[in-house]
Design an enzyme around this catalytic site. Structure first.
Site, PDB file in Angstrom:
ATOM      1  CE  LYS A  42      42.650  34.160  38.647  1.00 15.41           C
ATOM      2  NZ  LYS A  42      43.229  35.467  38.990  1.00 15.41           N
ATOM      3  NE  ARG A  91      50.118  41.818  38.052  1.00 12.49           N
ATOM      4  CZ  ARG A  91      49.442  40.838  38.600  1.00 12.49           C
ATOM      5  NH1 ARG A  91      49.620  40.556  39.859  1.00 12.49           N
ATOM      6  NH2 ARG A  91      48.584  40.124  37.908  1.00 12.49           N
TER       7      ARG A  91
HETATM    8  P1  ADP Z   1      41.777  38.505  37.933  1.00  8.49           P
HETATM    9  O1  ADP Z   1      41.213  37.293  38.545  1.00  8.49           O
HETATM   10  O2  ADP Z   1      40.824  39.236  37.039  1.00  8.49           O
HETATM   11  O3  ADP Z   1      43.151  38.368  37.320  1.00  8.49           O
HETATM   12  P2  ADP Z   1      43.018  39.972  40.088  1.00  8.49           P
HETATM   13  O4  ADP Z   1      42.358  40.237  41.376  1.00  8.49           O
HETATM   14  O5  ADP Z   1      44.197  39.067  40.118  1.00  8.49           O
HETATM   15  O6  ADP Z   1      41.874  39.460  39.179  1.00  8.49           O
HETATM   16  O7  ADP Z   1      43.454  41.319  39.395  1.00  8.49           O
HETATM   17  C1  ADP Z   1      42.550  42.317  39.033  1.00  8.49           C
HETATM   18  C2  ADP Z   1      43.262  43.377  38.200  1.00  8.49           C
HETATM   19  O8  ADP Z   1      44.271  43.989  38.976  1.00  8.49           O
HETATM   20  C3  ADP Z   1      43.973  42.837  36.952  1.00  8.49           C
HETATM   21  O9  ADP Z   1      43.878  43.795  35.929  1.00  8.49           O
HETATM   22  C4  ADP Z   1      45.384  42.700  37.389  1.00  8.49           C
HETATM   23  O10 ADP Z   1      46.281  42.785  36.312  1.00  8.49           O
HETATM   24  C5  ADP Z   1      45.504  43.908  38.310  1.00  8.49           C
HETATM   25  N1  ADP Z   1      46.569  43.751  39.301  1.00  8.49           N
HETATM   26  C6  ADP Z   1      46.783  42.726  40.143  1.00  8.49           C
HETATM   27  N2  ADP Z   1      47.873  42.935  40.916  1.00  8.49           N
HETATM   28  C7  ADP Z   1      48.377  44.130  40.539  1.00  8.49           C
HETATM   29  C8  ADP Z   1      49.517  44.914  40.953  1.00  8.49           C
HETATM   30  N3  ADP Z   1      50.361  44.470  41.870  1.00  8.49           N
HETATM   31  N4  ADP Z   1      49.715  46.097  40.338  1.00  8.49           N
HETATM   32  C9  ADP Z   1      48.855  46.520  39.393  1.00  8.49           C
HETATM   33  N5  ADP Z   1      47.786  45.845  38.949  1.00  8.49           N
HETATM   34  C10 ADP Z   1      47.535  44.664  39.516  1.00  8.49           C
END
Ligand code: ADP
Length: 159
Positions: A42, A91
């Site tokens: 990313k 989610r």
């Molecule tokens: P990645 O690049 O590993 O997907 P993210 O920063 O998008 O990293 O997410 C990190 C973690 O947090 C993942 O396990 C993701 O599913 C979780 N996550 C992201 N947004 C939410 C949310 N709104 N509620 C619960 N968990 C979340």
């Protein structure tokens, strides 16, 4: 033995969805290391240093939470910091499919590391970093999706 978990992600930016998973995780683990992966596919929006600073601020009163960055395989980082658990949030069914593959690969590489999933709170289901980023990028008010400790000011935005 101390139960240490790594909560890995890009956190670009860190949202209330992430914050909630970490705070709930404190009921299960002795220590949680929020670890920002620096070498993912990313492209980053907010600089790594800024993301570290923000997450530290969110948890400044919580001694059981640390913030780190890593640029190795996640399981190798876990071994380095003596973490036997990986914490992830779920989610949707789409999250599940994506997370299942990563978790199974990680477990195949490192049998001693267990991946623990917490289901998101219903009110956080639709929150994701991409949408929050777009709101900030176009000058909208994303504060209701950001941890209370973070008040983004103009200087932190990338216009
Ligand atoms: P990645 O690049 O590993 O997907 P993210 O920063 O998008 O990293 O997410 C990190 C973690 O947090 C993942 O396990 C993701 O599913 C979780 N996550 C992201 N947004 C939410 C949310 N709104 N509620 C619960 N968990 C979340």
């Amino acid at each position: 033995m101390e139960k240490i978990a790594v909560f890995p992600g890009s956190f670009d930016p860190f949202t209330i969805g992430h914050e909630s998973i970490v705070r709930r995780g404190l009921q299960i683990f002795d220590k949680i290391i929020v670890a920002i992966g620096a070498n993912t596919e990313k492209a980053e929006y907010f600089p790594l240093k800024t993301r570290v600073k923000w997450i530290k601020k969110v948890f400044e009163n919580e001694p059981r939470i640390e913030v780190a960055t890593y640029s190795s395989l996640t399981v190798d980082f876990c071994k380095k910091v003596n973490a036997r658990f990986l914490l992830r949030g779920l989610r949707t069914a789409a999250d599940f499919e994506y997370e299942r593959a990563i978790a199974q690969v990680n477990h195949a590489m490192e049998k001693d590391i267990e991946v623990v999933f917490l289901l998101t709170l219903p009110e956080h289901t639709f929150i994701n970093s991409t949408l929050v980023r777009e709101i900030i990028k176009y000058g909208g008010d994303a504060s209701k999706f950001l941890p209370a400790a973070l008040h983004l000011n103009k200087a932190d935005r990338k216009d």
